[in-house]
Every structure is written in structure tokens, then in C-alpha cells.
Enzyme design. Structure first.
Site, PDB file in Angstrom:
ATOM      1  NE  ARG A   1     -20.982 -10.407   1.983  1.00 25.75           N
ATOM      2  CZ  ARG A   1     -19.591  -9.938   2.028  1.00 25.75           C
ATOM      3  NH1 ARG A   1     -18.804 -10.506   0.906  1.00 25.75           N
ATOM      4  NH2 ARG A   1     -19.050  -9.281   2.974  1.00 25.75           N
TER       5      ARG A   1
ATOM      6  CD  GLU B   1     -22.512 -10.057  10.783  1.00 20.07           C
ATOM      7  OE1 GLU B   1     -21.956  -9.491  10.118  1.00 20.07           O
ATOM      8  OE2 GLU B   1     -23.363 -10.943  10.611  1.00 20.07           O
TER       9      GLU B   1
ATOM     10  NE  ARG C   1      18.575   4.369   2.617  1.00 22.79           N
ATOM     11  CZ  ARG C   1      18.074   5.458   2.366  1.00 22.79           C
ATOM     12  NH1 ARG C   1      17.422   6.145   3.303  1.00 22.79           N
ATOM     13  NH2 ARG C   1      18.105   5.724   1.114  1.00 22.79           N
TER      14      ARG C   1
ATOM     15  CE1 TYR D   1     -12.834 -19.039   7.718  1.00 24.27           C
ATOM     16  CE2 TYR D   1     -12.990 -20.844   9.497  1.00 24.27           C
ATOM     17  CZ  TYR D   1     -13.725 -19.863   8.750  1.00 24.27           C
ATOM     18  OH  TYR D   1     -14.886 -19.579   8.731  1.00 24.27           O
TER      19      TYR D   1
ATOM     20  N   GLY E   1     -17.566 -11.358  11.552  1.00 26.20           N
ATOM     21  CA  GLY E   1     -17.775 -10.238  10.459  1.00 26.20           C
ATOM     22  C   GLY E   1     -17.558  -8.970  10.741  1.00 26.20           C
ATOM     23  CB  THR E   2     -13.778  -7.877  10.967  1.00 23.59           C
ATOM     24  OG1 THR E   2     -13.573  -8.205   9.639  1.00 23.59           O
ATOM     25  CG2 THR E   2     -13.388  -8.698  12.293  1.00 23.59           C
ATOM     26  CG  ASN E   3     -16.717  -6.022   6.303  1.00 22.25           C
ATOM     27  OD1 ASN E   3     -15.534  -5.886   6.541  1.00 22.25           O
ATOM     28  ND2 ASN E   3     -17.310  -6.843   5.425  1.00 22.25           N
ATOM     29  CG  ASP E   4     -22.460  -5.829   9.951  1.00 16.29           C
ATOM     30  OD1 ASP E   4     -22.888  -4.722   9.678  1.00 16.29           O
ATOM     31  OD2 ASP E   4     -22.780  -6.708   9.223  1.00 16.29           O
TER      32      ASP E   4
ATOM     33  CB  CYS F   1     -15.837 -14.249   6.387  1.00 13.93           C
ATOM     34  SG  CYS F   1     -17.460 -13.768   7.426  1.00 13.93           S
TER      35      CYS F   1
ATOM     36  CG  HIS G   1      12.436  13.855  -3.450  1.00 15.66           C
ATOM     37  ND1 HIS G   1      11.129  14.044  -4.063  1.00 15.66           N
ATOM     38  CD2 HIS G   1      12.348  13.657  -2.277  1.00 15.66           C
ATOM     39  CE1 HIS G   1      10.292  14.190  -2.921  1.00 15.66           C
ATOM     40  NE2 HIS G   1      11.081  14.089  -2.013  1.00 15.66           N
TER      41      HIS G   1
ATOM     42  CB  SER H   1     -17.269 -16.686  10.438  1.00 17.15           C
ATOM     43  OG  SER H   1     -16.527 -15.910   9.692  1.00 17.15           O
TER      44      SER H   1
ATOM     45  CE  LYS I   1      21.398  10.016   7.125  1.00 20.34           C
ATOM     46  NZ  LYS I   1      21.290  11.102   6.438  1.00 20.34           N
TER      47      LYS I   1
ATOM     48  NE  ARG J   1      25.524  14.081   6.134  1.00 19.61           N
ATOM     49  CZ  ARG J   1      25.584  14.434   4.919  1.00 19.61           C
ATOM     50  NH1 ARG J   1      24.366  14.327   4.074  1.00 19.61           N
ATOM     51  NH2 ARG J   1      26.920  14.895   4.171  1.00 19.61           N
TER      52      ARG J   1
ATOM     53  N   GLY K   1      14.672  12.857   2.577  1.00 14.84           N
ATOM     54  CA  GLY K   1      14.447  14.209   2.248  1.00 14.84           C
ATOM     55  C   GLY K   1      13.545  15.119   3.029  1.00 14.84           C
TER      56      GLY K   1
ATOM     57  CG  MET L   1      12.999  15.283   9.266  1.00 13.00           C
ATOM     58  SD  MET L   1      13.262  14.311  10.922  1.00 13.00           S
ATOM     59  CE  MET L   1      13.814  12.972  10.226  1.00 13.00           C
TER      60      MET L   1
ATOM     61  NE  ARG M   1     -24.084 -13.391   5.380  1.00 14.71           N
ATOM     62  CZ  ARG M   1     -23.354 -12.140   4.991  1.00 14.71           C
ATOM     63  NH1 ARG M   1     -22.630 -11.730   5.956  1.00 14.71           N
ATOM     64  NH2 ARG M   1     -23.762 -11.366   4.108  1.00 14.71           N
TER      65      ARG M   1
HETATM   66  C1  PEP Z   1     -19.160  -8.354   7.861  1.00 16.88           C
HETATM   67  O1  PEP Z   1     -19.867  -7.865   8.287  1.00 16.88           O
HETATM   68  O2  PEP Z   1     -18.010  -8.535   8.098  1.00 16.88           O
HETATM   69  C2  PEP Z   1     -19.551  -9.641   7.121  1.00 16.88           C
HETATM   70  C3  PEP Z   1     -18.682 -10.352   6.436  1.00 16.88           C
HETATM   71  O3  PEP Z   1     -20.483  -9.465   6.477  1.00 16.88           O
HETATM   72  P1  PEP Z   1     -21.234  -8.610   5.355  1.00 16.88           P
HETATM   73  O4  PEP Z   1     -20.128  -7.533   4.972  1.00 16.88           O
HETATM   74  O5  PEP Z   1     -22.168  -9.193   4.342  1.00 16.88           O
HETATM   75  O6  PEP Z   1     -22.225  -7.698   6.264  1.00 16.88           O
HETATM   76 MG    MG Z   2     -21.978  -8.426   8.307  1.00 12.81          MG
END
Ligand code: PEP
Ligand code: MG
Length: 880
Positions: free
Chosen positions: A562, A745, A330, A852, A766-769, A832, A443, A764, A22, A91, A100, A102, A617
Site C-alpha cells: 500500500r 473491489e 467420540r 494466491y 480487494g475483499t475489504n472494499d 489481498c 465443564h 487482485s 453420541k 440423553r 453440557g 442440552m 498498488r
Molecule cells: C481491500 O479493499 O480489500 C484492500 C486490500 O484495499 P484496502 O484495504 O487498502 O482498501
Molecule cells: Mg480497498
């Protein structure tokens, strides 16, 4: 010594860190020569200092006094003067807008003697005394924490309608407000204007840490440590009669992006009344009749602001006795649809480049546009139609208060006469918000739009009273289901079926963009994103149908198939046979029965992605996941035994399940470990891939399979699987070249990526694990169990399973990329895990140099858009 106070004429729009949004924009407008009341900004630095020490920083009071002198000079009035007092507004204004959340305090400088001066000067005693009682109320609530109800009760005792009170009644109200103030604070309402001012500045600083402000910041991911600036400005009054008023305006429609000025005006009303949705407003076009000169001036200012900001602006203004004042501007919030439409319009108008247009939209907004909307052909007649304030289709049970919304496990619609900042937790929890009062700038509307949440407001045919909602002779109760359409404003009884979004149908090829402003804008920006992106987007797809959809949505490969998903249904029997096999012959027979099924699956998948890579996989989960649960088997066997019957196959399965039982299956016999322990299993899968590829080649296709090994932690695991796979591949005639790579992973894989890359042609993540194992969070349990508390505590701002934890998991990704490529410079690297479709994570992966991301088909367009945006950002160019 640090300087804390800046005159409006000293700043500019780029100083948001120091002056807040502001303050920076007030400064910009002042520089542009627009009619901004004189004033100054106390910096965010002063706030941080105050929050750290609990005191105003030394030197600040003197600086404020100096700047106050300038304001006095410019207005020709003196703060605290009994004849013609200068009054001030105070203000908050943080770097990021927090509507709204603060505090604001108006009319600072009024006291028992200046009120008389104001009354005389303005020749309007009602106005002066009404301003004074507003100050005591606002100051009491905000600065001294007097409960709002205590003041409301006094007003209610006089009939509750302030507009109808006489001067004498307003004077009595001032006296009773002062008593309320004393009763709750143990002190008199401060009469010294300078004391009022410094107490008000401190209160605004403290409001940074108010509960509702903290909740808002968590929701919007605004950092906790920024602090707010404070803007002190000479008061101008919209409540000085019919030639005064206050309003909010947008330079384009923030709901649809349509060109043309747009807004709400409230005659004879003060500052916050429009935003609070207290009375129903009139459209901006009516201002042309009410006050043509101010209307013309406002339109020309709006045009200048758009040119300066090169974007949609929203504006707050006040007209005092026919003189227009700009109180705020703004770059305005807008719906996702409006964001795309406006970005494309600004390109057409020559205001911004296509690269810049990409920066004006986001994957999050595209995701919102891919939500379904109501199938109105199947809808009953609407109960009523309100103001379509924030688009989308929401269905849920009615709740009338925020606590009930937050407590409900079912989808709910929060129904309120109007909302206020205390409703925030309920608004977050609800599917949608319905109010009976207030316009598109109320609001409810502003906050819902910011959250991308469906909202219908100002549905004034509704009577909301005592836990019921009535309209047209019908009464609905808490728990009754309604459907609200934030695009049309319609409110339907019951649950209305929903149908797919037009944007999804565009991606599916069922609609063309021609003639539709939103679809054309989306199409155009997606094409540009594809042109600029350096990060590829693949899809996680296990079936030909999924792969085909992903391809229509723009995926350029399958990044994760999978294969265990191909072992479900009737095929479970075959996996059971494999597990129960008593000898090599039985096991080979079971594998031989699975082979042709796998081969057919792969052939279909390769056909759907012909000419593009398909990363297959090898099987990952522990095999006992394919057997019946231990409890079921135990019960079945016990029942059979009780009846004196032979449990047969169940008995064998029970023995196997007991033998294979693991306390921590996620850390047990899965992934590459299975391949090393169960002879022939991976070989069967590799053979199926090779045969399917050879068959596709023979049929004139162009299959591009890749084989991916899960859960590798040591290069030796991968080398063993690799040499077996190479032998199998060499034995299948007509096989095209097939690359072999691994998932990363397990943290150890990331750390030893340099060695692992020696045996892998691609990685690749495996960001979940990888998230599960880096944090030690069970991915199946923790989100429901305690993430709510962790989010509340600010341990993280978003679940690390949704948005990549850049500091921890992200660091492992960076390490693995660097070490992997040091060994093998042409190593292909992708991701992935679920994060591959999360906009913020995609931006991170682009920066980490991945080739990718791979995500579910539905999220492919979102990732493509983000990939394009990331490339533009990285190049730092907006010249195209
Ligand atoms: C992971 O672990 O990120 C993955 C892609 O494998 P999954 O989810 O099948 O364990
Ligand atoms: Mg996995």
C-alpha cells in the site's frame, strides 16, 4: 412412513446426521461388541419434526414402545415393574458435540412403587431413595422448568450434604421435592413411567433451542437447523458403593498429545458428577489399584477404540458392582498443540497418512499456537497452581460472575468455584477462566478447550467467597489484575509480561524443531502443506522489514504494497505541497520531491523479495486524509484570527480541506479516480517503481515488480492509467518487464471483469472494499455499531469483514474469475483483502480457483497450512 427410532445395534459411527454423534458412536461400540447398556436412539429427524410442529411425530410413540420391549428382553427387566424395575437414561446427542448444553434425565421409571422394588432388589434403600429424589429434581428442572433453587433449598434445610442423609431423611426429601414439584407445576410428579419417558424425550428436543445452546452454536458455528437426537439407554449405576464409580478417559493427553491413557475416576458416584466437577477425582492410574480387572478391560477397550477411530478418543464409563459399562465415546477435543502432536504421532505409528494428518489440524489451531506466552523470568511467585486445562497466557481483571465478564470493556479473567452452562456468555467474553474445583474434564476445562481459551481449573487452594478470592493469606477483589497460565496451571498476581510463541520463533528461524514434539509436528505438517498446496501465499507488506519477515514465514511474494503508507510521517509535508500547488510548476516540484523517496522504498522492498513478485498498488485513499482534520484547522485559524494574526499556511490548508471535503470519502475521490484527476501523481509512482527496478537490475538483483491500480470500476479507467504507465515505463532505461493489473473491489468491476481483463494482466480481489460495497456496510463503522446484534440474530455467523460472505461477495469473486479468465486465460488472480489470512476464507479462495492469497506476514503460515489442506481436500485423496 418415516422411521424415527433405531436400536444401538442398527447404526454406526458414520450416521451422525441421523443419530447424532453420541448415538452413532454408541451404535459403533455396540457393533464392536463392547459392553454398552442396551438402548436406542430417536433420530434428529424426529427432533426437527417436533420443533416444527410442537408435537411428537405420529408413529414415534409406537416405535419407542417396540424398541423398549427389546431393551426389556436384553436386560431381563420390565419398565415400571414394581419388583425389579428397568430404569432408563434419556440423553441429548446432536451431530456436533455441545458439552453440557442440552438436557439429560436419569433414573426414568422410578415412582412411589418402583422405588420400593429397587430398594429391595439392590438391598440398598439409600441408593433407591437417593435415585428417586434425583429423578424428581432433574425431571422437575428439565422437563417442567421448576427453578433449581427450589430443590436446593429443601436439601439445604437438611444440612445440604446428600451423602450424609439417612434413608428416612431421603424419603422426607422425596416428599418435599414432590410438594415443590406440585407447587411449581400445578400437577403431581407423573407416576406413569411411560409418561415420564415421553415427556423427557420432548424436553430434550426442546432443549435444542435453550438460550445457552443457541449461544454455544453461534460461537461454534453449528447450524441452527440440525436438531438433536435422543439416546434412551438402560441405566447402570456408579453409585452402588466402593466397587462402583464413574469416569472419563482419553486415549492420549488432550492437552499435550502425550501418548498413554489418561483420565479421571470418581468412586461411588453417578453419571454427570465427574463432568460437573462436583468432587475432586482421582487419576485413571489409581483405578488399577481400586479395580484392577476393570482397569485392564478399560485399557484394552481404549486401544480398540483408537484403532477403530484412528484418532484420540474420549470415553465416559461407569462401573457398577465391578462390571464395566461404556456410556459414550467420540473423537476427543484437544488443544491446538495436541492436535499437531497427535497428527504427527499417528503418521509415525502408521495409522494415518500425511495427507490425513493435514486434515486433522487447522489454520485456526495454528493461529492459537502463534499466540505469545508468559515470560516467567519476569513473573512474581505464583499465588497458586491449578490444573493446566487449556493452554495460553491470559491477563485480566478478576470478575466473579458471567454477567460482569460479558459487560466489561476491559480484559477480564472469569473466576468461579466451578462453571456451568449458564456461564457461557462470560466464558466467551473473558480472556481466561480460573476455577477452584474440577479437573481437566470439568465443564470449564472442556468448554474452554473447545473455544481455544486459556483455562486453569481445580486450583483448590483458592477460596472464592462473597466477591473475594483468597489464597495463602492474600485477598484479591473484583477488578484486581491476575495472570493465568493455561500451560502450567500457574496463577500470578498482577500483569505478567508475555513473550513470543515457540512456533513463531521456529518460523523466524530462531529455534529448531529438533527434539521438540510440537515444533517437529508443526514443521513436518507445514512442509507437507507446502508440498501439496496449489494456492500460493503472498504477504501484504509495505516495508522491507515486513517483507523479509513474510519471506521467513514462507511467503512467495508481496501481494499488496500500500504505497500511501509511504506518504506518512515527515513526508506529509510533501503531500501538502502537492495539494496546495497553485500551478503545474509547483505541483511538479512537489512530485519531484516525492519521487526519490518512493524509489528508495521500492528498492529496499524489491531487494527483500528478490526473485519474487512484488505487487505495488498505486495510491488509494483520498488526499485530504494526509491533511490535518477539519476541526483542528478551523480551531487553529479561528485562534489566529482572534489574535489578529495571519493564519498563514493553516488558512490555505483550511480552504483546501473545505474544498476537498466529502460526505462519503470511501465512495469519493480515491484510487484510480485520483490518478485520473491529479495530473502526474500516478506517473510519479510508476516512474519510481521503474527506476527502483532498473537500479536493482543494475546491482545484479532480480526485481519482479507489478503495478496494481485500485478501485477500478470500468475498463476505460484502467486503459487510461495503463497507457500513461506504459509511456512512463518505456522512458526508463533498464526496466525489467512489469505487469499491470487491477484490484477488483467494486462490484461493477467484478461484473464487468470480462472487459476489464482486456486491460489487466492480473486481478487482485480487494475483499475489504468489495464486502463494504456489496453489503453497503461502512467498514469503519458497522462492526462496533451493530454487528453484535446481527450476529445474535443470525443474519451471519461471522463478520463478513473477517470471513468471506461466500453467498454474496464470494459469488462476485466467482463471477469475476470466470469472466476474467474467459477473456484472458492466463490471467493471474489473487486476493489481498483481510480475508486472505482467514482460514475459512482461504478454503473458499482455493475452491474458487485463485492463484494466491495475500495476507499480513503473521498470518502467512496459517494461510500456507490452509492452502495445503484445501488441496488435499480437493483431490479427495488420502493415499499419500
Ligand atoms: C481491500 O479493499 O480489500 C484492500 C486490500 O484495499 P484496502 O484495504 O487498502 O482498501
Ligand atoms: Mg480497498
Amino acid at each position: 412412513m418415516t422411521r424415527y427410532v433405531y436400536d444401538f445395534s442398527e447404526g454406526n459411527k458414520d450416521l451422525k446426521d441421523l443419530l447424532g454423534g453420541k448415538g452413532a458412536n454408541l451404535a459403533e461400540m455396540t457393533r464392536m461388541g463392547l459392553p454398552v447398556p442396551p438402548g436406542f436412539t430417536v433420530s434428529t429427524e424426529a427432533c426437527r419434526e417436533y420443533l416444527r410442529t410442537g408435537k411428537l411425530p405420529p408413529g414415534l410413540p409406537a416405535e419407542v414402545e417396540n424398541h423398549l420391549r427389546l431393551v426389556q428382553e436384553r436386560t431381563g427387566k420390565v419398565f415400571g415393574d414394581a419388583h425389579d424395575p428397568l430404569l432408563l437414561s434419556v440423553r441429548s446427542g446432536a451431530k456436533f458435540s455441545m458439552p453440557g448444553m442440552m438436557e439429560t434425565i436419569l433414573d426414568i421409571g422410578l415412582n412411589d412403587s418402583t422405588v420400593a422394588g429397587l430398594a429391595r432388589r439392590s438391598s440398598d434403600g439409600r441408593f433407591a431413595w437417593d435415585s428417586y429424589r434425583r429423578l424428581i429434581q432433574m425431571f422437575g428442572r428439565t422437563v417442567m422448568d421448576v427453578p433449581a433453587q427450589a430443590f436446593d433449598d429443601e436439601l439445604a434445610a437438611l444440612g445440604g450434604l446428600e451423602a450424609q442423609l439417612s434413608i428416612e431423611q431421603l424419603q422426607d426429601l422425596v416428599t418435599s421435592y414432590q410438594k415443590v414439584f406440585h407447587a411449581h407445576t400445578g400437577r403431581d410428579f407423573p407416576q406413569a413411567p411411560h409418561e415420564q419417558l415421553f415427556l423427557a424425550i420432548s424436553a430434550v428436543f426442546r432443549s435444542w433451542n435453550a438460550e445457552r445452546a443457541r449461544i454455544y452454536r453461534r460461537q461454534e458455528r453449528i447450524p441452527e437447523d440440525l436438531g438433536t437426537a435422543v439416546n434412551v439407554m438402560a441405566m447402570v449405576f456408579g453409585n452402588r458403593g466402593a466397587d462402583s464409580g464413574t469416569g472419563v478417559a482419553f486415549t492420549r493427553d488432550p492437552a499435550t498429545g502425550r501418548r498413554g491413557s489418561y483420565g479421571d475416576y470418581l468412586q461411588n458416584a453417578q453419571g454427570e458428577d465427574v463432568v460437573a466437577g462436583i468432587r475432586n477425582t482421582v487419576g485413571l492410574t489409581e483405578l488399577a489399584t481400586i479395580d484392577p480387572a476393570s482397569h485392564v478391560q478399560l485399557l484394552s477397550i481404549m486401544e480398540r477404540l483408537e484403532q477403530r477411530y484412528r484418532d484420540l478418543c474420549d470415553i465416559e464409563f461407569t462401573i457398577e458392582n465391578g462390571k464395566l459399562w461404556m456410556l459414550q465415546t467420540r473423537v476427543g477435543k484437544r488443544t491446538p498443540a495436541a492436535a499437531f502432536v497427535i497428527a504427527a504421532q499417528l503418521v509415525d505409528e502408521g495409522t494415518i497418512t500425511l495427507d490425513e494428518a493435514l486434515q486433522r489440524v487447522s489454520g485456526e489451531q495454528l493461529a492459537q499456537l502463534m499466540f505469545p506466552s508468559f515470560d516467567t523470568t519476569a513473573a512474581p511467585p505464583p499465588l497458586t497452581t491449578g490444573v493446566p486445562a487449556s493452554p495460553g497466557a491470559a491477563v485480566g481483571a478478576i470478575v466473579f460472575d458471567s454477567a460482569a465478564a460479558a459487560a466489561s470493556a476491559e480484559p477480564v479473567i472469569l473466576v468461579r468455584r466451578e462453571t456451568n452452562p449458564d456461564d457461557l456468555p462470560g466464558m466467551i467474553a473473558a480472556q481466561g477462566i480460573l476455577t477452584s474445583r474440577g479437573g481437566k474434564t470439568s465443564h470449564a476445562a472442556v468448554v474452554a478447550r473447545g473455544m481455544g481459551k486459556t483455562c486453569v481449573c481445580g486450583a483448590d487452594e483458592l477460596t472464592i467467597d462473597g466477591g473475594t478470592l483468597s489464597v495463602g493469606g492474600r485477598t484479591l477483589h473484583a477488578g484486581d489484575v491476575i495472570s493465568i497460565d493455561g500451560t502450567t496451571g500457574k496463577v500470578y498476581p498482577g500483569s505478567v509480561p508475555v513473550h513470543p510463541s515457540a512456533v513463531v520463533r521456529l518460523f523466524e528461524g530462531e529455534l529448531t524443531a529438533h527434539g521438540d514434539p510440537l515444533l517437529s509436528a508443526v514443521h513436518r505438517l507445514m512442509v507437507h502443506a507446502g508440498y501439496t498446496a496449489r494456492l500460493g501465499v503472498h504477504a501484504n507488506a509495505d516495508t522491507a522489514a515486513d517483507a523479509a519477515r513474510a519471506r521467513r514465514f514462507g511467503a512467495t511474494g508481496v501481494g499488496l504494497c500500500r504505497t500511501e503508507h509511504m506518504f506518512l510521517g515527515a513526508r506529509r509535508q510533501l503531500v501538502e505541497r502537492l495539494i496546495l500547488a497553485g500551478d503545474d510548476a509547483e505541483r511538479e516540484a512537489a512530485l519531484a520531491a516525492l519521487l526519490p523517496l518512493q524509489r528508495t522504498d521500492f528498492e529496499e522492498l524489491f531487494a527483500a523479495m528478490d526473485g519474487l513478485p512484488v505487487t505495488v498498488r498505486l495510491i488509494d485513499p483520498p488526499l485530504h486524509e494526509f491533511l490535518p482534520p477539519l476541526e483542528d484547522l478551523t480551531a487553529r485559524v479561528a485562534r489566529a484570527e482572534a489574535l489578529g494574526e495571519d493564519p498563514g499556511r493553516d488558512g490555505l490548508l483550511l480552504t483546501a480541506v473545505r474544498r476537498m471535503h466529502e460526505q462519503n470519502p470511501m465512495l469519493g475521490l480515491r484510487g484510480v479516480r485520483l490518478g485520473l484527476v491529479i495530473p502526474g501523481l500516478f506517473a510519479m509512482q510508476v516512474r519510481a517503481i521503474a527506476q527502483a527496478a532498473a537500479a536493482r537490475v543494475a546491482a545484479g538483483g532480480d526485481p519482479r515488480p507489478e503495478i496494481m491500480v485500485p478501485l477500478v470500476g470500468a475498463v476505460q479507467e484502467l486503459e487510461t492509467v495503463r497507457s500513461e504507465a506504459e509511456t512512463v515505463l518505456a522512458g526508463v532505461p533498464g526496466t525489467p518487464p512489469i505487469r499491470i493489473g487491477t484490484m477488483i473491489e467494486v462490484p461493477r468491476a467484478a461484473l464487468t471483469a470480462g472487459e476489464i481483463a482486456g486491460a489487466a494482466e492480473f486481478f487482485s480481489f480487494g475483499t475489504n472494499d468489495l464486502t463494504q460495497m456489496t453489503w453497503g456496510f461502512s467498514r469503519d463503522d458497522v462492526e462496533g455499531a451493530f454487528f453484535g446484534r446481527y450476529l445474535q440474530l443470525g443474519v451471519f455467523a461471522a463478520s463478513p469483514f473477517e470471513t468471506i460472505d461466500t453467498a454474496g461477495v464470494g459469488e462476485l469473486v466467482r463471477i469475476a474469475v470466470e469472466r476474467g479468465r474467459a477473456t484472458r486465460p492466463d490471467l493471474t488472480v489473487g486476493v489481498c483483502g483481510e480475508h486472505g489470512g482467514d482460514p475459512a476464507s482461504v478454503r473458499f479462495f482455493a475452491g474458487a480457483g485463485l492463484d494466491y492469497v495475500s495476507c499480513s506476514p503473521f498470518r502467512v503460515p496459517i494461510a500456507r497450512l490452509e492452502a495445503g489442506r484445501a488441496a488435499v481436500q480437493a483431490s479427495g485423496s488420502d493415499s499419500r
